[in-house]
Design an enzyme around this catalytic site. Structure first.
Site, short mmCIF file in Angstrom:
data_model
loop_
_atom_site.label_atom_id
_atom_site.label_comp_id
_atom_site.label_asym_id
_atom_site.label_seq_id
_atom_site.Cartn_x
_atom_site.Cartn_y
_atom_site.Cartn_z
N ASP A 185 53.74 -10.34 19.76
CA ASP A 185 52.66 -10.72 20.68
C ASP A 185 52.68 -9.77 21.88
OD1 ASP A 185 55.19 -11.78 21.55
OD2 ASP A 185 54.05 -12.65 23.20
N ASN A 220 74.44 -8.67 13.16
CA ASN A 220 73.82 -7.96 14.28
C ASN A 220 73.09 -6.73 13.75
OD1 ASN A 220 73.25 -6.43 16.55
ND2 ASN A 220 75.23 -6.86 17.52
N ASP A 280 62.89 -9.29 20.11
CA ASP A 280 62.99 -9.31 21.58
C ASP A 280 62.41 -8.01 22.15
OD1 ASP A 280 64.25 -11.74 21.33
OD2 ASP A 280 66.26 -10.89 21.34
N THR A 302 55.21 -17.44 11.84
CA THR A 302 56.60 -17.74 12.23
C THR A 302 56.57 -18.80 13.35
OG1 THR A 302 56.94 -16.25 14.11
CG2 THR A 302 57.02 -15.25 11.92
N GLU A 303 57.75 -19.30 13.69
CA GLU A 303 57.84 -20.30 14.76
C GLU A 303 57.32 -19.74 16.09
OE1 GLU A 303 60.43 -19.85 12.62
OE2 GLU A 303 61.03 -21.83 11.89
N TYR A 304 57.76 -18.54 16.44
CA TYR A 304 57.32 -17.93 17.70
C TYR A 304 55.83 -17.61 17.67
CZ TYR A 304 61.67 -17.51 20.29
OH TYR A 304 62.79 -17.80 21.03
N GLU A 305 55.38 -17.18 16.51
CA GLU A 305 53.95 -16.83 16.36
C GLU A 305 53.08 -18.06 16.63
OE1 GLU A 305 53.33 -14.99 12.62
OE2 GLU A 305 51.18 -14.73 12.89
C1 LIG Z 1 61.97 -14.05 19.72
S1 LIG Z 1 63.01 -14.59 18.45
C2 LIG Z 1 61.96 -14.59 17.02
C3 LIG Z 1 62.44 -15.52 15.94
C4 LIG Z 1 61.60 -15.55 14.66
N1 LIG Z 1 61.59 -14.24 14.03
C5 LIG Z 1 60.20 -16.00 14.92
O1 LIG Z 1 59.28 -15.16 14.88
O2 LIG Z 1 60.00 -17.19 15.13
C6 LIG Z 1 64.01 -13.15 18.16
C7 LIG Z 1 65.23 -13.47 17.32
O3 LIG Z 1 65.92 -12.25 17.05
C8 LIG Z 1 67.31 -12.50 17.15
N2 LIG Z 1 67.98 -11.22 17.45
C9 LIG Z 1 67.92 -10.55 18.61
N3 LIG Z 1 68.66 -9.42 18.55
C10 LIG Z 1 69.22 -9.41 17.32
C11 LIG Z 1 70.10 -8.52 16.67
N4 LIG Z 1 70.56 -7.43 17.29
N5 LIG Z 1 70.49 -8.79 15.40
C12 LIG Z 1 70.02 -9.90 14.77
N6 LIG Z 1 69.18 -10.79 15.35
C13 LIG Z 1 68.78 -10.55 16.60
C14 LIG Z 1 67.42 -13.52 18.27
O4 LIG Z 1 68.64 -14.24 18.23
C15 LIG Z 1 66.22 -14.40 18.02
O5 LIG Z 1 66.50 -15.48 17.17
#
Ligand SMILES: C[S@@+](CC[C@H](N)C(=O)[O-])C[C@H]1O[C@@H](n2cnc3c(N)ncnc32)[C@H](O)[C@@H]1O
Length: 217
Positions: free
Chosen positions: A154, A96, A118, A193-196
């Site tokens: 984004d 975390n 996020d 990245t996947e989200y990108e």
């Molecule tokens: C919107 S996704 C983006 C995933 C990846 N980075 C991408 O661009 O495809 C955000 C990721 O951050 C992780 N995440 C959110 N808060 C977190 C935290 N406090 N510590 C570690 N990971 C976290 C979520 O579980 C999620 O997989």
């Protein structure tokens, strides 16, 4: 998605405990031993399914990389890839972001990547944004001098918030930024990245910045 609902992922974690770290606090100060070399260590926070960090680790074999993810289900996809085709310079961590100072000692990390973190749009959740002043201080405490933060999103509001938060840190300098990464001079070097991929397919612009800590207080 809870891991309990995906038996393949639960089994993968149970049968491959050497392929990931569930208690990163046990390695604080000893990450280079864990990699069995003294190369710099770069950290991606919130690596999701790990497409970005995998490509980066392949591109930069002389550096070490840590993929840190809070969501075990998302990390399971990267774990599956790492078991099938292990990259020697990549380690997976269930962790975390709030706890990073418990995981890493001062100066242990060379650079940090935050990709599509996020956005936490509500004002009362601002502290949870991974570019909040609270997190910027945590990063300073684990990064080496000159350590960088690479950030992509984004989300225009999150980007504006992040630029402001960085500008307010006296020892953090904005090296560069772009409001349209895919049509900028940085696009050639960019690892998508996947989200990108998902967001840009839908027509979203991608914002990107690099900031650097120049000294410690
Ligand atoms: C919107 S996704 C983006 C995933 C990846 N980075 C991408 O661009 O495809 C955000 C990721 O951050 C992780 N995440 C959110 N808060 C977190 C935290 N406090 N510590 C570690 N990971 C976290 C979520 O579980 C999620 O997989």
């Amino acid at each position: 998605m809870r891991i309990k609902k995906r038996p393949w992922a639960k089994e993968l974690y149970e049968n491959n405990q050497d392929f990931y770290q569930k208690f990163p606090e046990n390695l604080k100060g000893n990450w280079q031993n864990y990699f069995e070399n003294s190369a710099p260590i770069e950290l991606e926070i919130g690596s999701g399914k790990g497409g970005f960090i995998t490509q980066l680790a392949k591109k930069e074999p002389k550096k070490n990389f840590i993929a840190m993810e809070i969501n075990e289900m998302a990390l399971a996809f990267l774990l599956r890839k790492q078991i099938a085709n292990p990259l020697p310079n990549l380690r997976l961590v269930i962790g975390n972001a709030h706890e990073i100072e418990r995981y890493f000692t001062m100066g242990e990390i060379a650079n940090i990547y935050l990709n599509f973190s996020d956005p936490w749009p509500k004002k009362r959740h601002a502290k949870r944004r991974l570019t909040s002043p609270e997190f910027l201080k945590k990063y300073q405490n684990i990064l080496q001098k000159g350590g960088k933060i690479h950030f992509k999103t984004d989300n225009e509001n999150l980007f504006a918030y992040s630029v402001k938060a960085i500008a307010n840190e006296s020892n953090l300098f904005l090296n560069y930024l772009t409001f349209d990464l895919h049509h900028s001079e940085y696009s050639e070097e960019n690892i998508v990245t996947e989200y990108e991929q998902k967001f840009s397919k839908n027509g979203s612009r991608i914002f990107m910045l690099e900031a650097q800590y120049l000294r410690r207080c």
